[in-house]
Scaffold this active site. Structure first.
Site, PDB file in Angstrom:
ATOM      1  N   ARG A   1      -5.548   0.233  -6.666  1.00 32.54           N
ATOM      2  CA  ARG A   1      -4.358   0.867  -6.462  1.00 32.54           C
ATOM      3  C   ARG A   1      -3.814   2.055  -7.300  1.00 32.54           C
ATOM      4  NH1 ARG A   1      -1.855  -1.783  -1.938  1.00 32.54           N
ATOM      5  NH2 ARG A   1      -2.301  -4.094  -2.197  1.00 32.54           N
TER       6      ARG A   1
ATOM      7  N   ASP B   1      -5.084   1.515  10.715  1.00 34.85           N
ATOM      8  CA  ASP B   1      -6.448   1.314  11.012  1.00 34.85           C
ATOM      9  C   ASP B   1      -6.557   0.854  12.455  1.00 34.85           C
ATOM     10  OD1 ASP B   1      -9.201   0.138  10.831  1.00 34.85           O
ATOM     11  OD2 ASP B   1      -8.868  -0.266   8.835  1.00 34.85           O
TER      12      ASP B   1
ATOM     13  N   LYS C   1      -6.725   6.388  10.896  1.00 34.17           N
ATOM     14  CA  LYS C   1      -8.356   6.214  11.529  1.00 34.17           C
ATOM     15  C   LYS C   1      -8.153   6.071  12.947  1.00 34.17           C
ATOM     16  CE  LYS C   1     -10.231   3.274   7.804  1.00 34.17           C
ATOM     17  NZ  LYS C   1     -10.497   1.955   7.633  1.00 34.17           N
TER      18      LYS C   1
ATOM     19  N   GLY D   1       0.826  -1.364   0.138  1.00 35.00           N
ATOM     20  CA  GLY D   1       0.026   0.074   0.010  1.00 35.00           C
ATOM     21  C   GLY D   1       0.868   1.442  -0.062  1.00 35.00           C
TER      22      GLY D   1
ATOM     23  N   PHE E   1     -14.004   2.373   4.847  1.00 31.09           N
ATOM     24  CA  PHE E   1     -13.105   1.768   3.864  1.00 31.09           C
ATOM     25  C   PHE E   1     -12.657   2.540   2.728  1.00 31.09           C
ATOM     26  CE2 PHE E   1     -11.801  -1.136   0.490  1.00 31.09           C
ATOM     27  CZ  PHE E   1     -10.922  -2.001   0.982  1.00 31.09           C
TER      28      PHE E   1
ATOM     29  N   ASP F   1      -6.024  -0.686  -1.738  1.00 32.67           N
ATOM     30  CA  ASP F   1      -6.870  -1.569  -2.755  1.00 32.67           C
ATOM     31  C   ASP F   1      -7.922  -2.180  -2.107  1.00 32.67           C
ATOM     32  OD1 ASP F   1      -6.029  -4.705  -2.349  1.00 32.67           O
ATOM     33  OD2 ASP F   1      -4.968  -3.309  -1.268  1.00 32.67           O
TER      34      ASP F   1
ATOM     35  N   GLU G   1       3.593   4.230   5.917  1.00 33.52           N
ATOM     36  CA  GLU G   1       2.392   3.467   5.994  1.00 33.52           C
ATOM     37  C   GLU G   1       1.438   4.276   5.028  1.00 33.52           C
ATOM     38  OE1 GLU G   1       1.103   0.585   6.468  1.00 33.52           O
ATOM     39  OE2 GLU G   1       1.460  -0.152   8.572  1.00 33.52           O
ATOM     40  N   ASP G   2       0.774   3.410   4.390  1.00 36.70           N
ATOM     41  CA  ASP G   2      -0.588   4.186   3.516  1.00 36.70           C
ATOM     42  C   ASP G   2      -1.731   4.391   4.475  1.00 36.70           C
ATOM     43  OD1 ASP G   2      -1.151   1.319   4.164  1.00 36.70           O
ATOM     44  OD2 ASP G   2      -1.925   1.066   2.203  1.00 36.70           O
TER      45      ASP G   2
END
Length: 179
Positions: A168, A105, A133, A47, A155, A162, A101-102
């Site tokens: 992506r 969560d 998040k 990611g 999401f 993705d 990091e992308d």
């Protein structure tokens, strides 16, 4: 703008121009904070690759890049089990490490990565995440220092993120539409 990927519908959350501006600001802060150091940017595949590529183009200080690949997602939900697919490829001992990091969560994958990196005895560890998040975090992670955008527990797809391996390549970031 709305798009469809596989069986999910998405609507625009962040345009590429917004993302680029935020990345420039993150890079300015990183350039200042690590001015007299040579940090290692540790990209978390798959990611983060687009985010890291754009971020590193804005970094003016000497630095190195390496990657790891871990996964916990199955579809659009975290499985809770972390699988290491590509491990660390270089020593991080006494290095200033910036985990890229992308998205953060639950924080479980990042917690796993932090333990992996800490075993190497780095000089410092910081996390730079494009998305966070905060309401989804299940663990406390003080290392999250640089954040592009805080988002609600939705999401998202695009810009490296993705859904079932798709999306992506989208320049913008989209959020799933509740059906």
């Amino acid at each position: 703008m709305k798009i469809e990927i596989d069986d999910k519908h998405f609507e625009l959350l962040f345009e590429y121009e917004q993302i680029k501006k935020r990345i420039r600001l993150l890079a300015i802060q990183l350039n200042i904070d690590f001015e007299d150091k040579i940090p290692v940017f540790l990209g978390v595949l798959n990611g983060s690759f687009i985010f890291l590529a754009d971020l590193i183009k804005e970094i003016d200080i000497s630095s190195e890049i390496t990657f790891v690949k871990v996964s916990s997602y199955e579809g659009d939900k975290s499985s809770g089990k972390i699988k290491e697919e590509i491990g660390l490829q270089m020593s991080l001992k006494d290095r200033d490490v910036i985990i890229v990091e992308d998205i953060v969560d639950s924080g479980k994958t990042l917690e796993y990565l932090l333990k992996m990196v800490e075993k190497q005895m780095p000089a410092s560890v910081n996390v730079c995440s494009l998305l966070l998040k905060p309401n989804s975090l299940k663990v406390e992670l003080d290392e999250i220092t640089y954040v592009g955008f805080e988002i609600p527990d939705e999401f998202v797809v695009g810009y490296g993120l993705d859904y079932k391996g798709l999306g992506r390549n989208l320049k913008d970031i989209y959020k799933a539409v509740k059906s």
